[in-house]
Write a protein that holds these residues in place. Sequence first.
Motif, PDB file in Angstrom:
ATOM      1  N   LYS A 181       0.814  -1.211   0.000  1.00 21.43           N
ATOM      2  CA  LYS A 181       0.000   0.000   0.000  1.00 21.43           C
ATOM      3  C   LYS A 181       0.852   1.267   0.000  1.00 21.43           C
ATOM      4  O   LYS A 181       0.659   2.150  -0.823  1.00 21.43           O
ATOM      5  CB  LYS A 181      -0.938   0.008   1.195  1.00 21.43           C
ATOM      6  N   TYR A 182       1.778   1.398   0.933  1.00 21.26           N
ATOM      7  CA  TYR A 182       2.571   2.623   1.040  1.00 21.26           C
ATOM      8  C   TYR A 182       3.976   2.492   0.473  1.00 21.26           C
ATOM      9  O   TYR A 182       4.606   3.481   0.159  1.00 21.26           O
ATOM     10  CB  TYR A 182       2.667   3.077   2.506  1.00 21.26           C
ATOM     11  N   THR A 197      -0.898  -4.965   6.575  1.00 27.40           N
ATOM     12  CA  THR A 197      -2.182  -4.268   6.621  1.00 27.40           C
ATOM     13  C   THR A 197      -2.428  -3.531   7.938  1.00 27.40           C
ATOM     14  O   THR A 197      -2.779  -2.356   7.910  1.00 27.40           O
ATOM     15  CB  THR A 197      -3.336  -5.236   6.288  1.00 27.40           C
ATOM     16  N   ASN A 200      -0.246  -0.522   7.937  1.00 31.22           N
ATOM     17  CA  ASN A 200      -0.729   0.420   6.922  1.00 31.22           C
ATOM     18  C   ASN A 200      -1.964   1.164   7.415  1.00 31.22           C
ATOM     19  O   ASN A 200      -2.108   2.367   7.189  1.00 31.22           O
ATOM     20  CB  ASN A 200      -1.051  -0.302   5.613  1.00 31.22           C
ATOM     21  N   ASP A 201      -2.873   0.458   8.084  1.00 33.86           N
ATOM     22  CA  ASP A 201      -4.081   1.095   8.616  1.00 33.86           C
ATOM     23  C   ASP A 201      -3.730   2.134   9.670  1.00 33.86           C
ATOM     24  O   ASP A 201      -4.290   3.236   9.687  1.00 33.86           O
ATOM     25  CB  ASP A 201      -5.033   0.052   9.201  1.00 33.86           C
ATOM     26  N   GLU A 258      -2.285   5.123   7.967  1.00 35.81           N
ATOM     27  CA  GLU A 258      -3.325   5.900   7.294  1.00 35.81           C
ATOM     28  C   GLU A 258      -4.078   6.795   8.282  1.00 35.81           C
ATOM     29  O   GLU A 258      -4.352   7.958   7.991  1.00 35.81           O
ATOM     30  CB  GLU A 258      -4.302   4.970   6.586  1.00 35.81           C
ATOM     31  N   LEU A 280      -1.735   9.657   9.129  1.00 32.34           N
ATOM     32  CA  LEU A 280      -1.637  10.610   8.020  1.00 32.34           C
ATOM     33  C   LEU A 280      -2.904  11.438   7.881  1.00 32.34           C
ATOM     34  O   LEU A 280      -2.839  12.632   7.565  1.00 32.34           O
ATOM     35  CB  LEU A 280      -1.312   9.876   6.712  1.00 32.34           C
ATOM     36  N   ASP A 281      -4.066  10.838   8.118  1.00 32.43           N
ATOM     37  CA  ASP A 281      -5.325  11.585   8.089  1.00 32.43           C
ATOM     38  C   ASP A 281      -5.340  12.659   9.167  1.00 32.43           C
ATOM     39  O   ASP A 281      -5.783  13.788   8.929  1.00 32.43           O
ATOM     40  CB  ASP A 281      -6.531  10.649   8.266  1.00 32.43           C
TER      41      ASP A 281
END
Length: 133
Positions: free
Chosen positions: A11-12, A40, A43-44, A47, A50-51
């Motif tokens: 993903k990243y 995963t 990555n979650d 995320e 980052l949000d």
Amino acid sequence: MKVEEVPQDLKYYKDSVVRDVDYAVDSEGRYQKVMSDGWTPKNDALEITLDDIHERCEEILADVRRGKLSPLAYHRERNLMPVGLLSDYTGFSKRTIRKHTQPKHFAKLDEETLKTYADALRISVEELKSIPE
């Protein structure tokens, strides 16, 4: 975890030289380093982080547009540079940096000071003086 079970969730890290090192058990039961392209759950979590950063940058950007903060405040946050770290990189005191996040003080900065900030943030002086539309 066995070597062949090390996650490779792209993903990243896709098309990036950045990768994780994990430790896994090989066929002989010994631990060894295995390169991973992501996982995963990690990555979650990334995320979500980052949000949060993006949301904080948007809040600061709104304050810059309203004239409450200088562009330095936005670029500092966008580049994940707490005041203390930016102080270490620039040699300016934390108090001075906080002062420069005020528009009236930022407007008076000379080119040398702007260049010092821009270099620390790895952007140009022109970018430092502006904000995205």
